[in-house]
Design an enzyme around this catalytic site. Structure first.
Site, PDB file in Angstrom:
ATOM      1  N   CYS A   1      76.454  59.122  22.108  1.00  0.00           N
ATOM      2  CA  CYS A   1      75.108  59.375  21.568  1.00  0.00           C
ATOM      3  C   CYS A   1      74.093  59.583  22.683  1.00  0.00           C
ATOM      4  O   CYS A   1      73.164  60.380  22.544  1.00  0.00           O
ATOM      5  CB  CYS A   1      74.684  58.236  20.649  1.00  0.00           C
ATOM      6  SG  CYS A   1      75.596  58.238  19.090  1.00  0.00           S
TER       7      CYS A   1
ATOM      8  N   GLU B   1      81.438  56.405   8.512  1.00  0.00           N
ATOM      9  CA  GLU B   1      82.799  56.227   9.028  1.00  0.00           C
ATOM     10  C   GLU B   1      83.803  57.045   8.224  1.00  0.00           C
ATOM     11  O   GLU B   1      83.501  57.578   7.153  1.00  0.00           O
ATOM     12  CB  GLU B   1      83.146  54.732   9.016  1.00  0.00           C
ATOM     13  CG  GLU B   1      82.217  53.957   9.949  1.00  0.00           C
ATOM     14  CD  GLU B   1      82.557  52.492  10.087  1.00  0.00           C
ATOM     15  OE1 GLU B   1      83.328  51.951   9.257  1.00  0.00           O
ATOM     16  OE2 GLU B   1      82.044  51.881  11.050  1.00  0.00           O
ATOM     17  N   ASN B   2      85.012  57.133   8.800  1.00  0.00           N
ATOM     18  CA  ASN B   2      86.068  57.919   8.177  1.00  0.00           C
ATOM     19  C   ASN B   2      87.404  57.236   8.454  1.00  0.00           C
ATOM     20  O   ASN B   2      87.575  56.620   9.507  1.00  0.00           O
ATOM     21  CB  ASN B   2      86.060  59.342   8.770  1.00  0.00           C
ATOM     22  CG  ASN B   2      86.967  60.269   8.020  1.00  0.00           C
ATOM     23  OD1 ASN B   2      88.142  60.397   8.334  1.00  0.00           O
ATOM     24  ND2 ASN B   2      86.436  60.914   6.999  1.00  0.00           N
ATOM     25  N   ALA B   3      88.341  57.410   7.510  1.00  0.00           N
ATOM     26  CA  ALA B   3      89.670  56.817   7.678  1.00  0.00           C
ATOM     27  C   ALA B   3      90.339  57.316   8.952  1.00  0.00           C
ATOM     28  O   ALA B   3      91.107  56.594   9.593  1.00  0.00           O
ATOM     29  CB  ALA B   3      90.536  57.121   6.462  1.00  0.00           C
TER      30      ALA B   3
ATOM     31  N   GLU C   1      72.797  57.713  15.358  1.00  0.00           N
ATOM     32  CA  GLU C   1      71.915  58.539  16.192  1.00  0.00           C
ATOM     33  C   GLU C   1      72.293  60.018  16.071  1.00  0.00           C
ATOM     34  O   GLU C   1      71.431  60.894  15.991  1.00  0.00           O
ATOM     35  CB  GLU C   1      72.027  58.139  17.667  1.00  0.00           C
ATOM     36  CG  GLU C   1      71.681  56.695  17.962  1.00  0.00           C
ATOM     37  CD  GLU C   1      72.903  55.786  17.918  1.00  0.00           C
ATOM     38  OE1 GLU C   1      73.663  55.840  16.932  1.00  0.00           O
ATOM     39  OE2 GLU C   1      73.079  55.031  18.874  1.00  0.00           O
TER      40      GLU C   1
ATOM     41  N   CYS D   1      78.090  58.449  14.491  1.00  0.00           N
ATOM     42  CA  CYS D   1      77.109  57.378  14.697  1.00  0.00           C
ATOM     43  C   CYS D   1      75.771  57.739  14.049  1.00  0.00           C
ATOM     44  O   CYS D   1      75.472  58.911  13.799  1.00  0.00           O
ATOM     45  CB  CYS D   1      76.879  57.156  16.181  1.00  0.00           C
ATOM     46  SG  CYS D   1      78.273  56.492  17.092  1.00  0.00           S
TER      47      CYS D   1
ATOM     48  N   CYS E   1      75.616  54.331  21.987  1.00  0.00           N
ATOM     49  CA  CYS E   1      76.892  54.459  22.705  1.00  0.00           C
ATOM     50  C   CYS E   1      76.819  55.646  23.673  1.00  0.00           C
ATOM     51  O   CYS E   1      75.876  56.451  23.646  1.00  0.00           O
ATOM     52  CB  CYS E   1      78.043  54.635  21.714  1.00  0.00           C
ATOM     53  SG  CYS E   1      78.121  56.283  20.975  1.00  0.00           S
TER      54      CYS E   1
ATOM     55  N   ASN F   1      75.311  55.484  10.332  1.00  0.00           N
ATOM     56  CA  ASN F   1      76.694  55.781  10.688  1.00  0.00           C
ATOM     57  C   ASN F   1      77.505  56.040   9.425  1.00  0.00           C
ATOM     58  O   ASN F   1      77.315  55.394   8.386  1.00  0.00           O
ATOM     59  CB  ASN F   1      77.320  54.695  11.561  1.00  0.00           C
ATOM     60  CG  ASN F   1      77.135  53.278  11.089  1.00  0.00           C
ATOM     61  OD1 ASN F   1      76.250  52.993  10.298  1.00  0.00           O
ATOM     62  ND2 ASN F   1      77.961  52.391  11.564  1.00  0.00           N
TER      63      ASN F   1
HETATM   64  N1  THU Z   1      77.774  53.122  16.040  1.00  0.00           N
HETATM   65  C1  THU Z   1      76.615  53.822  15.861  1.00  0.00           C
HETATM   66  O1  THU Z   1      76.260  54.194  14.739  1.00  0.00           O
HETATM   67  N2  THU Z   1      75.855  54.091  16.944  1.00  0.00           N
HETATM   68  C2  THU Z   1      76.176  53.746  18.232  1.00  0.00           C
HETATM   69  O2  THU Z   1      75.492  54.120  19.159  1.00  0.00           O
HETATM   70  C3  THU Z   1      77.349  52.915  18.474  1.00  0.00           C
HETATM   71  C4  THU Z   1      78.250  52.676  17.317  1.00  0.00           C
HETATM   72  C5  THU Z   1      78.611  52.848  14.862  1.00  0.00           C
HETATM   73  C6  THU Z   1      79.927  53.583  14.862  1.00  0.00           C
HETATM   74  C7  THU Z   1      80.775  52.711  13.967  1.00  0.00           C
HETATM   75  O3  THU Z   1      80.570  53.100  12.617  1.00  0.00           O
HETATM   76  C8  THU Z   1      80.203  51.325  14.160  1.00  0.00           C
HETATM   77  O4  THU Z   1      78.955  51.490  14.812  1.00  0.00           O
HETATM   78  C9  THU Z   1      81.078  50.420  15.000  1.00  0.00           C
HETATM   79  O5  THU Z   1      81.437  51.004  16.195  1.00  0.00           O
END
Ligand code: THU
Length: 125
Positions: free
Chosen positions: A89, A44-46, A55, A53, A86, A42
């Site tokens: 994904c 992330e971004n501001a 996946e 994610c 999630c 994963n």
């Molecule tokens: N996240 C994933 O990488 N995959 C998922 O299927 C669910 C959530 C990440 C997104 C975010 O960076 C962190 O988990 C918390 O939500």
């Protein structure tokens, strides 16, 4: 490759996660029918909605390298429960591999499901 081997690759990938906001690293390892494995983490971004994610990172890496024939994916995150993909994904995986096997892992344990079991009635047009 065993399930555990694929999960180990997902664990390794999670170490590259960029997670300054959630502090929850996730790794994925996506296996193709020809044995090629693409990993992802994963990022992330501001602007939180711009986060991608693990996946979807792995799927984008694979598709952009010409691979679409996916048979198994391991997803690892060390939360309280198994790290299931999630909804976004699941839909993203269903685009290419509605019957892919999904290994949802946490530290030391995992469960296996078909994507069709985790997400029936995916959107198509
Ligand atoms: N996240 C994933 O990488 N995959 C998922 O299927 C669910 C959530 C990440 C997104 C975010 O960076 C962190 O988990 C918390 O939500």
């Amino acid at each position: 490759m065993t399930d555990r081997d694929l999960i180990d690759l997902a664990v390794q990938a999670s170490k590259n996660a960029y997670v300054p906001y959630s502090h929850f690293p996730v790794g994925a390892a996506l296996e193709c029918a020809d044995g090629t494995v693409f990993t992802g983490c994963n990022v992330e971004n501001a602007a939180l909605g711009s986060t991608i994610c693990a996946e979807r990172t792995a799927v984008c890496k694979a598709v952009s390298e010409g691979h679409r024939d996916f048979i198994r994916i391991a997803v690892y995150g060390d939360g309280e429960g198994y790290c299931y993909p999630c909804g976004a994904c699941r839909q993203f995986l269903a685009e290419f591999a509605p019957e892919i096997e999904v290994l949802s892992a946490k530290s030391g344990r995992y469960v296996s499901n078909k994507l069709s079991e985790l997400m029936p009635y995916t959107f198509h047009f």
